[in-house]
Design an enzyme around this catalytic site. Structure first.
Site, PDB file in Angstrom:
ATOM      1  N   ARG A 174       1.052  -0.939   0.133  1.00 43.91           N
ATOM      2  CA  ARG A 174       0.124   0.158  -0.109  1.00 43.91           C
ATOM      3  C   ARG A 174       1.274   1.384  -0.104  1.00 43.91           C
ATOM      4  O   ARG A 174       0.560   2.415  -0.786  1.00 43.91           O
ATOM      5  CB  ARG A 174      -0.785  -0.101   1.533  1.00 43.91           C
ATOM      6  CG  ARG A 174      -2.175  -0.714   0.887  1.00 43.91           C
ATOM      7  CD  ARG A 174      -1.733  -2.219   0.666  1.00 43.91           C
ATOM      8  NE  ARG A 174      -3.537  -2.376   0.343  1.00 43.91           N
ATOM      9  CZ  ARG A 174      -3.462  -3.485   1.275  1.00 43.91           C
ATOM     10  NH1 ARG A 174      -3.415  -3.129   2.041  1.00 43.91           N
ATOM     11  NH2 ARG A 174      -5.598  -4.024   0.861  1.00 43.91           N
ATOM     12  N   ASP A 203       0.474  -6.145  -3.806  1.00 44.31           N
ATOM     13  CA  ASP A 203      -1.256  -6.244  -2.866  1.00 44.31           C
ATOM     14  C   ASP A 203      -1.643  -5.264  -4.685  1.00 44.31           C
ATOM     15  O   ASP A 203      -1.352  -5.258  -5.114  1.00 44.31           O
ATOM     16  CB  ASP A 203      -1.332  -5.466  -1.605  1.00 44.31           C
ATOM     17  CG  ASP A 203      -2.994  -5.769  -1.505  1.00 44.31           C
ATOM     18  OD1 ASP A 203      -3.901  -5.530  -1.888  1.00 44.31           O
ATOM     19  OD2 ASP A 203      -2.774  -6.235  -0.556  1.00 44.31           O
ATOM     20  N   HIS A 277      -6.489  -9.497  -4.316  1.00 45.50           N
ATOM     21  CA  HIS A 277      -5.780  -8.598  -4.372  1.00 45.50           C
ATOM     22  C   HIS A 277      -4.551  -8.476  -5.215  1.00 45.50           C
ATOM     23  O   HIS A 277      -3.412  -8.163  -4.837  1.00 45.50           O
ATOM     24  CB  HIS A 277      -5.287  -8.683  -2.808  1.00 45.50           C
ATOM     25  CG  HIS A 277      -5.570  -8.075  -1.753  1.00 45.50           C
ATOM     26  ND1 HIS A 277      -6.041  -6.807  -0.914  1.00 45.50           N
ATOM     27  CD2 HIS A 277      -6.584  -8.761  -0.722  1.00 45.50           C
ATOM     28  CE1 HIS A 277      -6.869  -7.002  -0.608  1.00 45.50           C
ATOM     29  NE2 HIS A 277      -7.046  -8.276  -0.160  1.00 45.50           N
ATOM     30  N   GLU A 353      -9.525 -12.209   1.351  1.00 44.30           N
ATOM     31  CA  GLU A 353     -10.844 -11.160   0.173  1.00 44.30           C
ATOM     32  C   GLU A 353     -10.817 -11.577  -1.388  1.00 44.30           C
ATOM     33  O   GLU A 353     -11.061 -10.683  -1.532  1.00 44.30           O
ATOM     34  CB  GLU A 353     -11.063 -10.120   1.091  1.00 44.30           C
ATOM     35  CG  GLU A 353     -10.854  -9.647   2.779  1.00 44.30           C
ATOM     36  CD  GLU A 353     -10.120  -8.687   3.114  1.00 44.30           C
ATOM     37  OE1 GLU A 353     -11.134  -7.596   3.859  1.00 44.30           O
ATOM     38  OE2 GLU A 353      -9.483  -7.701   2.720  1.00 44.30           O
ATOM     39  N   TYR A 451      -4.659  -5.739  15.291  1.00 42.43           N
ATOM     40  CA  TYR A 451      -4.479  -4.871  14.049  1.00 42.43           C
ATOM     41  C   TYR A 451      -3.758  -3.326  14.178  1.00 42.43           C
ATOM     42  O   TYR A 451      -5.117  -2.480  14.684  1.00 42.43           O
ATOM     43  CB  TYR A 451      -5.824  -5.773  12.932  1.00 42.43           C
ATOM     44  CG  TYR A 451      -6.129  -5.906  12.067  1.00 42.43           C
ATOM     45  CD1 TYR A 451      -5.657  -7.737  11.820  1.00 42.43           C
ATOM     46  CD2 TYR A 451      -6.233  -6.431  10.735  1.00 42.43           C
ATOM     47  CE1 TYR A 451      -5.218  -8.744  11.044  1.00 42.43           C
ATOM     48  CE2 TYR A 451      -6.640  -7.089  10.423  1.00 42.43           C
ATOM     49  CZ  TYR A 451      -5.706  -8.485  10.323  1.00 42.43           C
ATOM     50  OH  TYR A 451      -6.414  -9.798   8.882  1.00 42.43           O
ATOM     51  N   TRP A 497      -1.545  -2.980   8.445  1.00 40.42           N
ATOM     52  CA  TRP A 497      -1.395  -2.937   7.123  1.00 40.42           C
ATOM     53  C   TRP A 497      -1.511  -1.625   6.432  1.00 40.42           C
ATOM     54  O   TRP A 497      -1.050  -0.263   7.583  1.00 40.42           O
ATOM     55  CB  TRP A 497      -2.709  -3.462   6.684  1.00 40.42           C
ATOM     56  CG  TRP A 497      -3.652  -4.663   6.728  1.00 40.42           C
ATOM     57  CD1 TRP A 497      -4.010  -4.806   8.358  1.00 40.42           C
ATOM     58  CD2 TRP A 497      -3.191  -5.420   5.949  1.00 40.42           C
ATOM     59  NE1 TRP A 497      -4.023  -6.359   8.422  1.00 40.42           N
ATOM     60  CE2 TRP A 497      -3.730  -6.832   6.780  1.00 40.42           C
ATOM     61  CE3 TRP A 497      -2.546  -5.667   5.267  1.00 40.42           C
ATOM     62  CZ2 TRP A 497      -3.891  -7.969   6.140  1.00 40.42           C
ATOM     63  CZ3 TRP A 497      -2.351  -6.948   4.581  1.00 40.42           C
ATOM     64  CH2 TRP A 497      -2.991  -8.209   5.330  1.00 40.42           C
ATOM     65  N   THR A 498      -1.063  -0.853   5.697  1.00 34.95           N
ATOM     66  CA  THR A 498      -0.553   0.450   5.263  1.00 34.95           C
ATOM     67  C   THR A 498      -1.461   1.824   4.824  1.00 34.95           C
ATOM     68  O   THR A 498      -0.455   2.456   4.046  1.00 34.95           O
ATOM     69  CB  THR A 498       0.925   0.276   5.089  1.00 34.95           C
ATOM     70  OG1 THR A 498       1.276  -0.276   4.090  1.00 34.95           O
ATOM     71  CG2 THR A 498       1.948  -0.104   5.980  1.00 34.95           C
ATOM     72  N   GLU A 499      -2.550   1.149   4.243  1.00 30.08           N
ATOM     73  CA  GLU A 499      -3.362   2.438   3.471  1.00 30.08           C
ATOM     74  C   GLU A 499      -2.946   3.426   3.863  1.00 30.08           C
ATOM     75  O   GLU A 499      -2.775   4.521   3.159  1.00 30.08           O
ATOM     76  CB  GLU A 499      -4.518   1.831   3.126  1.00 30.08           C
ATOM     77  CG  GLU A 499      -4.961   0.874   2.492  1.00 30.08           C
ATOM     78  CD  GLU A 499      -5.098  -0.908   3.130  1.00 30.08           C
ATOM     79  OE1 GLU A 499      -4.741  -1.037   4.445  1.00 30.08           O
ATOM     80  OE2 GLU A 499      -6.081  -1.132   3.158  1.00 30.08           O
TER      81      GLU A 499
END
Ligand code: ACM
Length: 641
Positions: A174, A203, A277, A353, A451, A497-499
């Site tokens: 991300r 991703d 993804h 997902e 998370y 997670w690095t969005e």
């Protein structure tokens, strides 16, 4: 009178000396405090067992750090050094001590010497991490520190981990974090005895690893359009915007990182996330998708829908085509190179997902279902996972995947990384519990507990993410689900997670101090968990993080702001912090409160015409929380008005 004061002062100082506080994270198995202090001096040295290169490296790493901050030239010496004031001796047991296992250690600190004994160099390494936490905070500094007593309280510690898999997952897709940033992340994690870096390398937003037989993956797939603001809401890039944001690791970079990690007893688990993804791979090789079209690496514009009820679906197809042999040929090439680059026994294939709405429409997939007698799309996914498992096994590796790989029946021998469903007894049986009951190995990473992309405090203080996770909740993480045979649970892991994480400072901020809580859940005995004692130790570590220049979140000091209806049209506010001994001060008059303002003690009614509430937290007379401001309009919304 003066003399009495001096005598009392002396008594106070010497009492303090005897009752030195031992603040280790993660909490060791056994601590026996002693008398007096071990002191480093300009003649201190570190010895290691002759001919043990791993132990020598551990000694050298310690010598380097001690020399930097003390200014002493601390030599590293081969062979056992039992005498000499201020020396540190690293020993490997001639006969294995079964209690210590492969990663445990015994650390003895007395007024003369410090001795660390272990069955392996890994144990010595963890003993060194503990020893450093006994020294003054300045040990973590980048430069020589002046006027410091380089001493550690006498103590004997026997310690070993509860779990062999103590992981942190880093999403470098991300947002890309370069090699030096990843090394820095490893430096920070090993201080708290983490031993797994799960590297989320691919991703929809970027493919981050060079695959020599598939050059477009990094020529095309590693680059998107730089956008600034809130990920997921960005405008669709137009053709004039340059696709020059991102990056990737060359295979040389990867080898360097693998070695860097190994030198610190960390294994890197590579993740290639398929079949969902996969937009970066599809943008590079469009023949991999079942829906023909022109594809681009995502830059943070919306491309999936998550309806509150019902299944999520893709607005564009980001899935590999499970019916195409080209996909399996592609994956064989990818996993061939991945297996050569990463020595760890597991390869992670993602599996999470997968949007199914384009699969439903694909004639090719319908034909596959007929041919292979697959009853539904779960079974299609299971068919895909089984094929991938075969490929990964053919490279001499074991496969692990997110718990969706259970759907449609899990292929034998695969391990599961469980993220959904919380834990047994909390919100239904997790994927991990189901997998363990079927005899599969499991790593627990339940989103409700670990998370690290979730907001740490009240959402007015954080970049907006869809959920919150306070450190206290992380601290309550129990990796073994109820009713499950512990032998199947390899350990636990936090996932970052690095969005919404654009830089190294934010990466650190999201990890610490929650990473301290998690380290205790995966290393320390379950019975030693004690929240208020932990907080005392956290506060000592915060000073060390500051010394090391590592950013952390102060959210543990800041209240959650809850509002409820009061009377006909009024609002009442509750301000609760997750730790005791924090004083919260507030104002409704638009001025900035300090510790002379009203202190919060019970729910407060919002004055009728107030515009905003301002808050600040203190502990022992010192400001510890950031100033917080929330509008009354937002309070009314929270109250349901
Ligand atoms: C995940 O959070 N999608 C594994």
């Amino acid at each position: 009178m003066k003399r009495i004061v001096i005598v009392l002062l002396f008594v106070a100082i010497s009492t303090h000396a005897v009752l030195a506080q031992i603040n280790i994270i993660p909490q060791p198995v056994e601590i026996k405090t002693g008398q007096g202090y071990f002191k480093l001096n300009p003649n201190s040295g570190i010895s290691y067992p002759a001919n043990n290169t791993d132990a020598r490296r551990v000694a050298e790493q310690l010598a380097q750090q001690l020399s930097r901050v003390t200014g002493y030239k601390i030599p590293v010496l081969s062979g056992i050094m039992t005498t000499g004031l201020g020396n540190i001796t690293l020993n490997i047991n001639a006969n294995l001590d079964p209690k210590l296992g492969n990663e445990g250690y015994n650390l003895k600190v007395n007024e003369t010497i410090t001795t660390i004994t272990a069955n392996s160099a890994a144990g010595l390494f963890y003993g060194v991490q503990t020893f450093k936490q006994l020294l003054p905070d300045e040990i973590e500094g980048m430069v020589k520190a002046e006027n410091i007593q380089w001493q550690a309280p006498a103590v004997e510690i026997t310690d070993y981990p509860r779990f062999g898999w103590r992981g942190l997952m880093l999403d470098v897709s991300r947002h890309f974090f370069n090699k030096e940033e990843v090394k820095r992340y490893i430096d920070d994690m090993v201080k708290y005895k983490y031993n797994i870096l799960h590297f989320h390398l691919t991703d929809d937003q970027g493919w981050r690893i060079e695959i020599k037989s598939l050059p477009k993956l990094t020529e095309v797939g590693a680059w998107n359009v730089k956008k600034t603001g809130r990920f997921g809401t960005f405008s669709k890039p137009d053709s004039t915007e340059p696709r020059d944001y991102g990056g990737f690791y060359t295979q040389e970079d990867i080898s360097e990182l693998v070695q860097y990690a190994k030198d610190r007893f960390v294994n890197i688990v590579p993740e290639i996330d398929v079949p969902g993804h996969s937009l970066a791979a599809i943008a590079s090789y469009p023949e991999l998708v079942s829906t023909p079209g022109k594809y681009y690496v995502n830059s943070g514009e919306k491309f999936m829908e998550w309806p509150p009820k019902g299944h999520f679906y893709g607005l564009i197809d980001n899935t590999l085509n499970p019916a195409s042999e080209k996909v399996y040929t592609f994956l064989d090439k990818v996993f061939t190179e991945i297996a050569q680059l990463f020595p760890f026994e597991y390869i992670h294939m993602g599996g999470d997902e997968t949007a199914r709405n384009f699969w439903e429409k694909s004639a090719e997939i319908k034909a596959l279902m007929q041919k292979e007698k697959l009853k539904n799309l779960d079974e299609v996914q299971a068919y895909f996972v089984t094929r991938v498992n075969k490929i990964i096994n053919s490279k001499g590796k074991k496969m692990i995947g997110w718990d969706e790989i259970l759907d449609g029946g899990l292929t034998p021998g695969a391990a599961v990384m469980s993220w959904r469903g919380g834990q047994a007894g909390v919100s239904g049986m997790s994927g991990g519990a189901r997998a363990a009951k079927m005899g599969h190995e499991v790593v627990m990473t339940p989103q409700d507990f670990v998370y690290l992309d979730y907001m740490q405090g009240d959402e007015i203080m954080e970049p907006k993410v869809y959920a919150s996770l306070r450190m206290k909740k992380v601290y309550s993480f129990e990796p073994i689900p109820e009713g499950v045979d512990p032998k199947f649970i390899k350990g636990g892991q936090g996932n970052l997670w690095t969005e919404q994480v654009y830089n190294l400072r934010q990466l650190q901020y999201m990890t610490w101090p929650r990473g301290l809580a998690l380290s205790e859940a995966v290393w320390s005995p379950k019975s030693s968990r004690n929240w208020s004692d932990f907080i005392t130790r956290v506060e000592d570590q915060l000073a060390r993080l500051t010394m090391a220049g590592t950013k952390y979140s102060p959210a543990m000091y800041e209240p959650d702001i809850k509002a409820s209806k009061a009377g006909a049209n009024g609002v009442e506010v509750q301000l609760n912090t997750e730790i005791d001994g924090v004083d919260v001060y507030y104002s409704f008059d638009n001025s900035f409160p300090d510790n002379y303002y009203p202190k919060y003690t019970a729910p407060v009614t919002v004055p009728k015409d107030a515009e905003q509430l301002r808050i600040v937290s203190y502990r022992n007379g010192r400001q510890v929380g950031r100033p917080m401001t929330i509008s009354v309009a937002e309070l009314r919304k929270r109250a349901g008005l």
